[in-house]
Scaffold this active site. Sequence first.
Site, PDB file in Angstrom:
ATOM      1  N   LYS A 113      33.825 -31.302   5.768  1.00 33.22           N
ATOM      2  CA  LYS A 113      33.786 -31.652   4.342  1.00 33.22           C
ATOM      3  C   LYS A 113      34.708 -32.843   4.052  1.00 33.22           C
ATOM      4  CE  LYS A 113      30.794 -28.732   2.616  1.00 33.22           C
ATOM      5  NZ  LYS A 113      29.490 -29.221   2.138  1.00 33.22           N
ATOM      6  N   TYR A 120      34.468 -26.408   9.201  1.00 30.34           N
ATOM      7  CA  TYR A 120      33.807 -26.619   7.901  1.00 30.34           C
ATOM      8  C   TYR A 120      34.659 -27.565   7.029  1.00 30.34           C
ATOM      9  CZ  TYR A 120      32.217 -25.176   3.181  1.00 30.34           C
ATOM     10  OH  TYR A 120      31.767 -25.142   1.879  1.00 30.34           O
ATOM     11  N   LEU A 176      23.858 -21.275  -3.792  1.00 31.09           N
ATOM     12  CA  LEU A 176      23.875 -22.214  -4.914  1.00 31.09           C
ATOM     13  C   LEU A 176      22.477 -22.756  -5.190  1.00 31.09           C
ATOM     14  CD1 LEU A 176      25.350 -24.095  -6.945  1.00 31.09           C
ATOM     15  CD2 LEU A 176      25.756 -25.663  -5.034  1.00 31.09           C
TER      16      LEU A 176
HETATM   17  C1  AKB Z   1      33.462 -20.645   2.000  1.00 32.99           C
HETATM   18  O1  AKB Z   1      34.109 -19.608   1.770  1.00 32.99           O
HETATM   19  O2  AKB Z   1      33.336 -21.135   3.126  1.00 32.99           O
HETATM   20  C2  AKB Z   1      32.843 -21.371   0.827  1.00 32.99           C
HETATM   21  C3  AKB Z   1      33.727 -22.441   0.294  1.00 32.99           C
HETATM   22  C4  AKB Z   1      34.979 -22.088  -0.414  1.00 32.99           C
HETATM   23  O3  AKB Z   1      33.424 -23.591   0.426  1.00 32.99           O
HETATM   24  N1  AKB Z   1      32.513 -20.434  -0.207  1.00 32.99           N
END
Ligand code: AKB
Length: 315
Positions: free
Chosen positions: A146, A142, A13
Amino acid sequence: MGKILVIGAGGQLGTELTKVLADRYGNEAIIATDFQEAVRPKFNYCSFYILNVLNKTELEAIIKTEGVSQIYHLAAILSAAGEKNPLQAWDLNMGGLLNVLEVSREYKIEKVFWPSSIAVFGPHSEKDQTPQNAFKDPNTIYGISKLAGEHWCEYYFNKYGVDVRSIRYPGLIGYKSMPGGGTTDYAVDIYHKALKGEKFSCFLNEHTYLPMMYMDDAINATLQLMDAPKEKITIRTSYNISGLSFSPAEIYQSIVKHYPNFEIKYQSDFRQAIADSWPNSIDDSAAKADWAWHPKFDLEAMTSAIITNLPKYFN
Ligand code: AKB
């Protein structure tokens, strides 16, 4: 206006957004930073610093020296890579955000952008047209980082007035830069394989639907959110936005129209479980109502744009 600092500018990005910001505000207004020296040549049009966002002293030094008034903090370890090293992903994703929020408070940064993701949703979230406030039980580190990050952003806005704005990006697909470490990366790789005349081995099953978005739409959404008057931003965690939803079989069908000999096989791996825990499609009515968000690209338009332009960037 002071300068705009982009952290993690060398990523998928960042590579595109930094250039768009430079075209909009002037090259001299942009400070690109990344932890990798190798990406420096991408930023020959603006200032570039090596920065590890976990080093708050270095971050502060850039803010003071350059007179930064806006920050786009894009550095993160994505879903698939995060599962290979969960503690490192937590450290970078959380520690980086907390440093950015703290310096934004201390140095009275005017506006901050931080990307969240559809990864905040989990196996028990509604699958179709997932609402803004759906139940969330992310099961990747992840996604957990987030979701926690969204609440930190809201906290810094409520407690300190830091004007931090955020979008839950779906998988982003563009032709100018490569993703790294995500579960949605297959939807970029597939175009590269078609262009090279190679058979594509897809790490997800053919009917796995995921929310996706063409890069131009993602950048427009980001700029629209950042341009919106403060009082229009009613969500201080992160906004759902929606562009496309398709399966590997459907993106393959859109590409094979252009490359009739292109072949695909399906060989799912650990990323299948991550994809299965995410929504099929997203309800973005709040973004539409608050800052007039509207995507422009459908699957066929995206495929035509990528197939036309990809050879100029990669061959
Ligand atoms: C991922 O696949 O980890 C990223 C997202 C959807 O945040 N592209």
